[in-house]
Design an enzyme around this catalytic site. Structure first.
Site, PDB file in Angstrom:
ATOM      1  N   GLU A 284      -3.789   0.978   5.525  1.00 38.66           N
ATOM      2  CA  GLU A 284      -2.373   0.033   7.112  1.00 38.66           C
ATOM      3  C   GLU A 284      -2.082  -0.853   6.025  1.00 38.66           C
ATOM      4  OE1 GLU A 284      -5.111  -1.480   9.362  1.00 38.66           O
ATOM      5  OE2 GLU A 284      -6.322   0.423  10.420  1.00 38.66           O
ATOM      6  N   CYS A 353      11.538 -31.288  10.816  1.00 42.54           N
ATOM      7  CA  CYS A 353      11.367 -32.826  11.083  1.00 42.54           C
ATOM      8  C   CYS A 353       9.300 -32.944  11.253  1.00 42.54           C
ATOM      9  CB  CYS A 353      11.823 -33.628  12.139  1.00 42.54           C
ATOM     10  SG  CYS A 353      13.567 -33.261  12.140  1.00 42.54           S
ATOM     11  N   GLU A 354       8.917 -32.606   9.667  1.00 39.76           N
ATOM     12  CA  GLU A 354       7.565 -32.256   9.677  1.00 39.76           C
ATOM     13  C   GLU A 354       7.663 -32.351   8.210  1.00 39.76           C
ATOM     14  OE1 GLU A 354       5.325 -31.076  11.349  1.00 39.76           O
ATOM     15  OE2 GLU A 354       6.254 -30.221  12.916  1.00 39.76           O
TER      16      GLU A 354
HETATM   17  N1  LLP Z   1      -4.609  -4.193   9.600  1.00 37.82           N
HETATM   18  C1  LLP Z   1      -4.833  -4.932   9.776  1.00 37.82           C
HETATM   19  C2  LLP Z   1      -6.064  -5.304  11.240  1.00 37.82           C
HETATM   20  C3  LLP Z   1      -4.429  -6.411   9.630  1.00 37.82           C
HETATM   21  O1  LLP Z   1      -5.025  -7.678  10.342  1.00 37.82           O
HETATM   22  C4  LLP Z   1      -3.529  -7.139   8.345  1.00 37.82           C
HETATM   23  C5  LLP Z   1      -3.187  -7.652   8.377  1.00 37.82           C
HETATM   24  C6  LLP Z   1      -3.540  -5.376   7.679  1.00 37.82           C
HETATM   25  C7  LLP Z   1      -3.872  -4.213   7.429  1.00 37.82           C
HETATM   26  C8  LLP Z   1      -2.263  -5.490   6.318  1.00 37.82           C
HETATM   27  O2  LLP Z   1      -2.840  -6.367   5.534  1.00 37.82           O
HETATM   28  P1  LLP Z   1      -1.557  -6.701   3.736  1.00 37.82           P
HETATM   29  O3  LLP Z   1      -1.841  -5.514   3.352  1.00 37.82           O
HETATM   30  O4  LLP Z   1      -0.610  -6.862   4.877  1.00 37.82           O
HETATM   31  O5  LLP Z   1      -3.025  -7.483   3.695  1.00 37.82           O
HETATM   32  N2  LLP Z   1       0.454 -14.261   7.614  1.00 37.82           N
HETATM   33  C9  LLP Z   1      -0.829 -14.130   6.081  1.00 37.82           C
HETATM   34  C10 LLP Z   1      -1.085 -12.413   6.183  1.00 37.82           C
HETATM   35  C11 LLP Z   1      -2.223 -11.900   8.020  1.00 37.82           C
HETATM   36  C12 LLP Z   1      -2.055 -10.714   7.151  1.00 37.82           C
HETATM   37  C13 LLP Z   1      -2.948 -10.323   8.875  1.00 37.82           C
HETATM   38  N3  LLP Z   1      -3.678  -9.101   8.739  1.00 37.82           N
HETATM   39  C14 LLP Z   1       0.371 -14.418   4.827  1.00 37.82           C
HETATM   40  O6  LLP Z   1       1.072 -15.154   5.190  1.00 37.82           O
HETATM   41  O7  LLP Z   1      -0.473 -14.286   4.136  1.00 37.82           O
END
Ligand code: LLP
Length: 425
Positions: A284, A353-354
């Site tokens: 994923e 504004c932060e």
């Molecule tokens: N699978 C599940 C169950 C997840 O919770 C996530 C990401 C992924 C796959 C994908 O993960 P990736 O390959 O993108 O690392 N907003 C944060 C990242 C939050 C990730 C949440 N879950 C940031 O900007 O660093």
């Protein structure tokens, strides 16, 4: 690689002192569509995907793009056409996949708080798998499936309790966070799932965190998951697929995550050594497919010299680029048309504004009001986490494909932002 290519950004390079994405001058994109605007390189997304595909050649693997990273319909369309399924976490994301032409049978549904309505919608469409995160969810999903006369395909998200060595907010596989079923309770929970008439156990999954830059946490998590597969199957419950989640990091600032194919070479060697090489695998990935495919272009509104700090105030803000404010994240910031001459140390900030509304601190830049800057590595978790705070319309988005520029999301107007609101009589 072109000598003027920026680190970690193979599809962005300076040509004749102007920053280009594929064959398009980013200054032209800013001029045509206004700023802030996100630009994504299609070739970059596909080459990131190709690294995984190379790594998996000859194996039974389905890639489910974790669309929370960037859920623009055109981005989903690119990945759907390239054979990806989608990892979703809400009914809204499900609707987006369908709108982009994705197939329900290539959807897996993650998340700790799926509602009955979301379960029903996904069951009726016939998605591939629910990644279930708690016993309570198992019981409710069983109930919803029985009410529809169906059996829900389930996998349990197991928390392997390994440290992914990333920012605490994006580490998910340790004890003490809300995700998954504890490793020590997994067999018991699998037995419960197998006993419920509305469920059909199809797999196991884990996801240990995000922006992971080492192979070791993955190798450890894999060992822990394979140990469990042995135990679960010994209890008479066959595990059809193993899903290793996402999490592979990207190069934001000299980070050196393993390449997807190199990482998987190691992981597949372990699977082979433990006799699981022919098992159906799923992954994923989110960030590693789109993160470095995107930039946010933003104009400098004012330069504001100060006693302690010089500020470069740009027209993008924390509502467009929330990662610095939320995770103290680093994004490279470069001029679209570099000027000759001395650099100044500036904090690049937005108009919100932060005090937390900063995009980059202590950056060496030589810029003036009216110049366009590119905030790099902005393809993942930027637009998808954007908001309308300060009644700022969301930015426009374009997809670049060779020398073509496609508008894939128009800029929101102020009226768009209060569209569903009502005055009282
Ligand atoms: N699978 C599940 C169950 C997840 O919770 C996530 C990401 C992924 C796959 C994908 O993960 P990736 O390959 O993108 O690392 N907003 C944060 C990242 C939050 C990730 C949440 N879950 C940031 O900007 O660093």
């Amino acid at each position: 690689m072109n000598a003027n290519t920026l680190p970690g950004q193979p599809h962005i390079a300076y040509q004749a002192n102007t920053l280009c994405m594929e064959n398009v001058k980013l200054a032209d994109v800013a001029a045509q569509f206004g700023t802030p605007v996100f630009a994504y390189s299609k070739a970059s997304m596909l080459s990131a995907l190709a690294a995984y595909q190379r790594g998996f050649a000859g194996r039974k693997v389905q890639i489910f793009y974790a669309m929370k990273a960037n859920s623009n319909l055109a981005v989903l369309q690119v990945f759907a056409k390239a054979g990806c399924g989608f990892d979703i976490v809400s009914g809204g994301e499900l609707a987006r996949v369908l709108a982009a032409g994705g197939a329900p049978e290539k959807i897996i549904f993650s998340g700790v708080g799926k509602t009955r309505a979301e379960m029903k919608q996904a069951l009726e469409l016939g998605i591939a798998c629910f990644n279930v995160e708690s016993e309570a969810e198992l019981e409710v999903l069983n109930d919803v499936a029985l009410s529809l006369g169906q059996k829900a395909p389930v996998s349990l998200r197991v928390n392997p309790n390994v440290d992914p060595k990333t920012h605490p907010y994006i580490s998910t596989g340790l004890k003490g966070n809300k995700f998954g079923v504890a490793h020590e309770n997994a067999v018991k929970t699998y037995k419960r799932a197998a006993a419920l008439p509305g469920l059909s156990v199809v797999g196991i999954d884990c996801h240990i965190g995000s922006q992971i830059t080492e192979a070791m946490p993955y190798l450890d998590a894999m060992d822990r998951i394979l140990d469990l597969v042995v135990d679960i199957e010994a209890a008479g419950i066959p595990i059809h697929h193993i899903d290793f989640g996402g999490g592979l990091g990207i190069d934001y600032n000299g980070d050196t995550p393993p390449a997807a194919d190199a990482l998987w070479q190691q992981l597949l060697a372990k699977l082979d050594a433990r006799g699981f090489g022919q098992r159906q695998l799923m992954i994923e990935p989110g960030r590693s497919l789109v993160g470095n495919a995107g930039v946010c272009l933003s104009d400098v509104v004012f330069m504001k010299p100060g006693e302690q700090k010089n500020f470069c105030i740009i027209d993008a803000a924390m509502n467009d680029l929330p990662r610095p404010a939320m995770y103290q994240a680093f994004h490279q910031i470069v001029p679209v048309r570099p000027r000759a001459g001395a650099m100044t140390l500036v904090d690049v900030v937005g108009p919100v504004c932060e005090s937390g509304d900063w995009i980059g601190r202590d950056r060496e830049l030589n810029v003036q009001a009216g110049d366009t800057l590119a905030v790099l590595s902005a393809g993942a978790y930027c637009m998808s986490m954007s908001s309308n705070y300060n009644t700022r319309g969301r930015a426009a988005e374009v997809l670049i494909d060779g020398d073509q520029v496609h508008l894939i999301r128009k800029r929101e107007t102020a009226a768009d932002t209060f569209q569903g609101e009502h005055l009282v009589p």
